[in-house]
Design a protein around this motif. Sequence first.
Motif, PDB file in Angstrom:
ATOM      1  N   LEU A  50       0.543  -0.939   0.316  1.00  0.00           N
ATOM      2  CA  LEU A  50       0.345  -0.083  -0.378  1.00  0.00           C
ATOM      3  C   LEU A  50       0.942   1.338   0.292  1.00  0.00           C
ATOM      4  O   LEU A  50       0.367   1.912  -1.011  1.00  0.00           O
ATOM      5  CB  LEU A  50      -0.865  -0.046   0.876  1.00  0.00           C
ATOM      6  CG  LEU A  50      -2.050   1.311   1.559  1.00  0.00           C
ATOM      7  CD1 LEU A  50      -2.663   1.518   0.066  1.00  0.00           C
ATOM      8  CD2 LEU A  50      -2.531   0.870   2.808  1.00  0.00           C
ATOM      9  N   PHE A  51       1.416   1.237   1.127  1.00  0.00           N
ATOM     10  CA  PHE A  51       2.853   1.673   1.094  1.00  0.00           C
ATOM     11  C   PHE A  51       3.808   2.644  -0.257  1.00  0.00           C
ATOM     12  O   PHE A  51       3.117   3.941  -0.751  1.00  0.00           O
ATOM     13  CB  PHE A  51       3.752   2.206   1.786  1.00  0.00           C
ATOM     14  CG  PHE A  51       5.087   3.307   2.009  1.00  0.00           C
ATOM     15  CD1 PHE A  51       4.863   4.545   3.440  1.00  0.00           C
ATOM     16  CD2 PHE A  51       5.956   2.658   1.057  1.00  0.00           C
ATOM     17  CE1 PHE A  51       5.987   5.170   3.036  1.00  0.00           C
ATOM     18  CE2 PHE A  51       7.376   3.775   1.965  1.00  0.00           C
ATOM     19  CZ  PHE A  51       6.836   5.001   2.290  1.00  0.00           C
ATOM     20  N   ILE A  52       3.981   1.806  -0.684  1.00  0.00           N
ATOM     21  CA  ILE A  52       4.745   2.501  -2.124  1.00  0.00           C
ATOM     22  C   ILE A  52       3.171   2.136  -3.499  1.00  0.00           C
ATOM     23  O   ILE A  52       3.954   3.750  -3.987  1.00  0.00           O
ATOM     24  CB  ILE A  52       5.041   0.106  -2.444  1.00  0.00           C
ATOM     25  CG1 ILE A  52       6.876  -0.117  -1.893  1.00  0.00           C
ATOM     26  CG2 ILE A  52       5.704   0.627  -4.436  1.00  0.00           C
ATOM     27  CD1 ILE A  52       7.552  -1.403  -1.838  1.00  0.00           C
ATOM     28  N   ARG A  53       2.341   1.938  -3.804  1.00  0.00           N
ATOM     29  CA  ARG A  53       1.713   2.773  -4.505  1.00  0.00           C
ATOM     30  C   ARG A  53       0.713   3.741  -4.203  1.00  0.00           C
ATOM     31  O   ARG A  53       0.692   4.768  -5.469  1.00  0.00           O
ATOM     32  CB  ARG A  53      -0.209   1.220  -4.344  1.00  0.00           C
ATOM     33  CG  ARG A  53      -1.014   1.134  -5.602  1.00  0.00           C
ATOM     34  CD  ARG A  53      -1.431  -0.440  -5.385  1.00  0.00           C
ATOM     35  NE  ARG A  53      -2.480  -0.423  -3.888  1.00  0.00           N
ATOM     36  CZ  ARG A  53      -2.854  -1.500  -3.766  1.00  0.00           C
ATOM     37  NH1 ARG A  53      -2.067  -2.503  -4.134  1.00  0.00           N
ATOM     38  NH2 ARG A  53      -3.166  -0.779  -2.353  1.00  0.00           N
ATOM     39  N   VAL A  54       0.808   3.590  -3.175  1.00  0.00           N
ATOM     40  CA  VAL A  54       1.049   5.426  -2.914  1.00  0.00           C
ATOM     41  C   VAL A  54       0.904   5.881  -3.253  1.00  0.00           C
ATOM     42  O   VAL A  54       1.484   7.476  -3.696  1.00  0.00           O
ATOM     43  CB  VAL A  54      -0.186   5.697  -1.156  1.00  0.00           C
ATOM     44  CG1 VAL A  54      -0.063   6.609  -0.691  1.00  0.00           C
ATOM     45  CG2 VAL A  54      -1.347   4.740  -1.097  1.00  0.00           C
ATOM     46  N   LEU A  55       2.766   6.053  -2.480  1.00  0.00           N
ATOM     47  CA  LEU A  55       3.747   6.968  -3.041  1.00  0.00           C
ATOM     48  C   LEU A  55       4.291   7.109  -4.293  1.00  0.00           C
ATOM     49  O   LEU A  55       4.468   7.780  -5.420  1.00  0.00           O
ATOM     50  CB  LEU A  55       5.111   6.440  -2.211  1.00  0.00           C
ATOM     51  CG  LEU A  55       6.321   7.265  -2.495  1.00  0.00           C
ATOM     52  CD1 LEU A  55       6.635   8.698  -1.438  1.00  0.00           C
ATOM     53  CD2 LEU A  55       7.670   6.508  -1.922  1.00  0.00           C
TER      54      LEU A  55
END
Lengths: 187, 281
Positions: free
Chosen positions: B9-14
């Motif tokens: 999720l973190f990677i996707r949002v960033l």
Amino acid sequence: MANYYIFIGGSAGSFQSIVKILNSLPETYNYPIFLSLHRLKHVRGGFVEALSIKSKLKVVEPEDKTVIMGGLVYLAPANYHMYIEVSNTIALSTEEPVNHSRPSIDLVFKSAAYVFEKKVIGILLSGANKDGAEGLLEIKNYGGTTIVQDPKEASVSVMPQSALDLFKPSYVMTVNQIIEFLNSIYI
Amino acid sequence: MLTAEQIKLFIRVLKYNSEYDFSDYAPKSFARRVEKLLEDLQIDFYELIDKIENGDPDFIQFVVNNITVNTTELFRDPKVWQAIRYRILPRLKDNEVINIWHPGCSSGQEVYSMMIILNEEGLLEKSNLYGTDINTEMLEIARKGEYSYRLNVEYLQNFDEVINKNPYDYQHVSNVPYSKYFEIDPINDIIRVKPFLREKAVFVKHNLVSLTNPFERQFDMILCRNVLIYFNRNLQSKVINLFYRNLKYPGYLVLGYHETILDAESMGFFKHGYYFAKKLK
């Protein structure tokens, strides 16, 4: 896939015990062994050779993303963290020291617990700081086997004692008992 | 500890809110960086996600600066630097110009290490050195060339190994003082690279994941040490290919001491001891 993955952490006063353990395992010993030992940053060479003298198993400093093979002893290179990646490979990192240590025993223990779960045997030997205690607890929490060197036998008891202060491991053993144990799980 | 789903999720949002894509980083070490960031910021994971979604570019750059690893040293692994000095540079010395790229240069110590050996070999004047990194804070330090004396003093031993000794010719011993290249002020804990080196180095922000060469030129040497260890195999191969395409022939690639190219020959390189040489495909 090996049945067991053996992770050994040690610091001050552990070198002779490691040598003794390695020298007591047969050349056909099929489980991979990982050593995370605190040592001087700039002493690059010599350590593999010193450990290899009497060891029947081959001792190597792994390169990044090495595929794990049974029967090899992987020594964390000086000034790098060594850990297990989710793809079952050995990875290296130059992240900041953990507990003033690089390699960090906590870090390799935790990554091993996460990837190999109950197949991990974690062994914590003599040392002068508390690195490894939390990692060993993580191995326990993931169902692995945890062994702490008897602080009465360890040249420097701080490291094994820190683990005992934190939780009750599967075994508290002398080096001779650890050798016996490692031989007993090998069929 | 963060779950694999949270990291995704973190990677996707960033990725959605910035130019940064960490999808092909080595997952375990990347997760540790995010955990460390949360610890440093003293915030909860979902607060972090919210803040990234607000899209403040300064905050996003702060995040990127803090999840990248910045360890570097002067003359890290002297044997490697001796090989560069006595094995690679003799093969480049007759070139009209020598172009060297340091991708992932962090605070610049290896760019300055390279300049020092080029200068000792009389090649600095015709050399161009380019340091790039994703971390803007580290690039600022690199441009200043100013470091903590306390944290760097132990690496001055490495300076002696590389500058004053020659393992390929034991009779060659020199006595170059540190003061030739550094202003040292132990009381204020400062070691500063001399201006003639600082003024020559070019430091530019660049993300290696973009798989681009930010300079309109090809290189005689690329030095990228302990950077690829943070990437997965897939991205590692793509970056090695980027290096292959942007090296001249002859051209040399220097990686970290414990980094390697899987199946080097099919990637276009021969391994020669501490470095890789480009081969003609």
